[in-house]
Design a protein around this motif. Structure first.
Motif, short mmCIF file in Angstrom:
data_model
loop_
_atom_site.label_atom_id
_atom_site.label_comp_id
_atom_site.label_asym_id
_atom_site.label_seq_id
_atom_site.Cartn_x
_atom_site.Cartn_y
_atom_site.Cartn_z
N LEU A 139 -14.57 -28.14 -23.53
CA LEU A 139 -13.26 -28.76 -23.49
C LEU A 139 -12.57 -28.34 -22.20
CD1 LEU A 139 -11.01 -30.40 -24.97
CD2 LEU A 139 -10.20 -28.21 -25.88
N VAL B 208 -7.76 -27.95 -32.83
CA VAL B 208 -8.90 -27.64 -31.98
C VAL B 208 -10.12 -27.38 -32.85
CG1 VAL B 208 -7.51 -26.72 -30.08
CG2 VAL B 208 -8.24 -25.18 -31.92
N TYR C 186 -6.78 -15.81 -24.26
CA TYR C 186 -8.04 -16.10 -24.93
C TYR C 186 -7.83 -16.08 -26.44
CZ TYR C 186 -12.55 -15.14 -27.10
OH TYR C 186 -13.64 -15.16 -27.92
N THR C 187 -8.44 -17.07 -27.14
CA THR C 187 -8.46 -17.07 -28.60
C THR C 187 -9.91 -17.24 -29.06
OG1 THR C 187 -8.09 -19.46 -28.80
CG2 THR C 187 -6.15 -18.04 -28.76
N VAL D 97 -6.25 -20.41 -22.31
CA VAL D 97 -5.11 -21.15 -21.77
C VAL D 97 -4.65 -20.44 -20.51
CG1 VAL D 97 -2.79 -22.02 -22.16
CG2 VAL D 97 -4.41 -21.91 -24.07
N PHE E 98 -15.17 -23.45 -31.43
CA PHE E 98 -14.93 -23.14 -30.02
C PHE E 98 -14.11 -21.86 -29.90
CE2 PHE E 98 -15.09 -27.51 -27.67
CZ PHE E 98 -16.32 -27.78 -28.24
N GLU E 99 -14.34 -21.11 -28.82
CA GLU E 99 -13.36 -20.17 -28.32
C GLU E 99 -12.59 -20.88 -27.20
OE1 GLU E 99 -15.45 -16.66 -27.12
OE2 GLU E 99 -17.03 -17.75 -26.07
N HIS E 100 -11.33 -20.45 -26.97
CA HIS E 100 -10.47 -21.17 -26.04
C HIS E 100 -9.78 -20.22 -25.07
CE1 HIS E 100 -10.78 -24.11 -29.39
NE2 HIS E 100 -10.65 -25.00 -28.43
N LEU F 50 -6.18 -25.85 -20.47
CA LEU F 50 -6.83 -25.41 -21.70
C LEU F 50 -8.32 -25.62 -21.54
CD1 LEU F 50 -6.98 -24.63 -24.75
CD2 LEU F 50 -6.52 -27.06 -25.25
N ILE F 51 -9.10 -24.54 -21.68
CA ILE F 51 -10.55 -24.65 -21.63
C ILE F 51 -11.12 -24.13 -22.94
CG2 ILE F 51 -10.69 -24.49 -19.12
CD1 ILE F 51 -11.52 -21.54 -19.44
N GLY F 52 -12.30 -24.58 -23.29
CA GLY F 52 -12.92 -24.10 -24.52
C GLY F 52 -14.36 -24.52 -24.61
N LEU G 84 -10.09 -34.37 -27.09
CA LEU G 84 -8.90 -33.78 -27.69
C LEU G 84 -7.86 -34.88 -27.88
CD1 LEU G 84 -7.77 -30.94 -28.56
CD2 LEU G 84 -6.47 -30.98 -26.41
#
Length: 326
Positions: free
Chosen positions: A188, A204, A233-234, A212, A208-210, A254-256, A174
């Motif tokens: 990520l 981003v 979630y996004t 926070v 990916f889905e992410h 932030l994970i994804g 990133l």
């Protein structure tokens, strides 16, 4: 970290596709032991969402004074089919595992343990730790990697700085920073710090889905307010995320990742694919911790040096076949 709930719930985990623009996942409190033991806030897995990419487990804890809560004291316990990710905001934890690795993780550093076919490890906060605060996450290994030999990596990412923000990329890539740590599916993992009232829009990967996780402060994710300890979630398809801090600094993870196109079964500290696999893992562990040194020529979960605290036995299996819960 072990999931040392007395009655762990089995969970079938699978990607559930795209849903709301920003979905807020509330934590649940999980006590890890007796009266003085740590409590954690768990946001993955839960009923409405069990995975974000291959991320299948997220515990957030502290800040806890060790003198009050006793710190982290998790003796040897097993894992299969996953990677454990340890990330701290305060304190120190010593890791030791049956693959022969020993390391201390400090704030701004990553400990990543790959369980593969099977590993056992222990985690204890160090004697000098006064306050413990951090997160423990698990990544489900995909089919092609879940039976690999266990291993361990430690990494300290260099921080990136910008107008009102600092990022530390500990997994994936990133903002021009790439972690060298081994993953087996695109992932990520980033710590982000925002100063008060800072705005940050980050590009981003739309595949990916992410998620926070807000650790401290006030935050909106794409104009949606996120409460402390909650996970926003996004879904896939987003090419950017806009993060806005409130009137005080904000810290978040932030994970994804790409959605895991496999169904997994989680129970206690094991990730498998079927009831039979989980039962076999539990049986191996119980036999190994009850055997004398040298009695088992190729223990699935390895061996530990003498003089370590007693290992954690597996809890009883449910009286019914492991299956999804409605």
């Amino acid at each position: 970290m072990s999931n040392i709930e007395r009655d762990p719930v089995e969970k079938i985990c699978e990607s559930t596709g795209t849903q709301a623009n920003v979905e807020i996942l509330a934590p649940r409190d999980v006590p890890l032991g007796g009266l003085r033991a740590m409590n954690v806030r768990r946001t993955l897995p839960q009923r409405q969402r069990s995975l974000i990419g291959a991320w299948c487990f997220l515990d957030h804890y502290g800040p806890d004074r060790v003198s009050d809560r006793g710190g982290m004291s998790v003796p040897r316990h097993p894992h299969t089919g996953l990677q454990t990710v340890s990330w701290l905001f305060a304190g120190e934890i010593e890791h030791r595992d049956s693959a022969g690795f020993q390391a201390i993780v400090r704030p701004g550093e990553l400990n990543l343990m790959t369980a593969g076919r099977g590993i056992s490890h222990s985690e204890f906060s160090t004697p000098d730790t006064e306050v413990l605060h951090g997160a423990q996450l698990w990544v489900a290994l995909p089919e092609h990697a879940r039976q690999i030999e266990p291993t361990f990596e430690h990494y300290r990412p260099e921080p990136l700085h910008g107008d009102g923000w600092t990022m530390r990329v500990f997994l994936g890539s990133l903002g021009g920073s790439t972690s060298p740590v081994t993953t087996h599916i695109p992932l990520l993992g980033v710590e982000i710090l925002l100063t008060a009232d800072a705005h940050l829009t980050i590009a981003v990967d739309p595949s990916f889905e992410h998620g926070v996780l807000l650790d401290a402060g006030k935050l909106t994710v794409d104009s949606t307010p996120v409460a402390t300890d909650h996970l926003a979630y996004t879904p896939v398809g987003r090419s950017s995320l806009t993060l806005v801090a409130g009137a005080e600094p904000a810290r978040m993870l932030l994970i994804g990742g790409e959605p895991l196109s496999e169904q997994i079964l989680m129970w206690w500290n094991f990730v498998g694919r079927s009831h039979e696999e989980i039962v076999a893992y539990r049986t191996h562990w119980q036999v190994e911790i009850g055997a004398a040194d040298g009695d088992i020529t190729d223990p699935r979960f390895g061996t530990f040096p003498a003089g370590e605290p007693a290992p954690i036995p597996a809890p009883p299996l449910p009286t019914v076949r492991l299956r999804p819960r409605s």
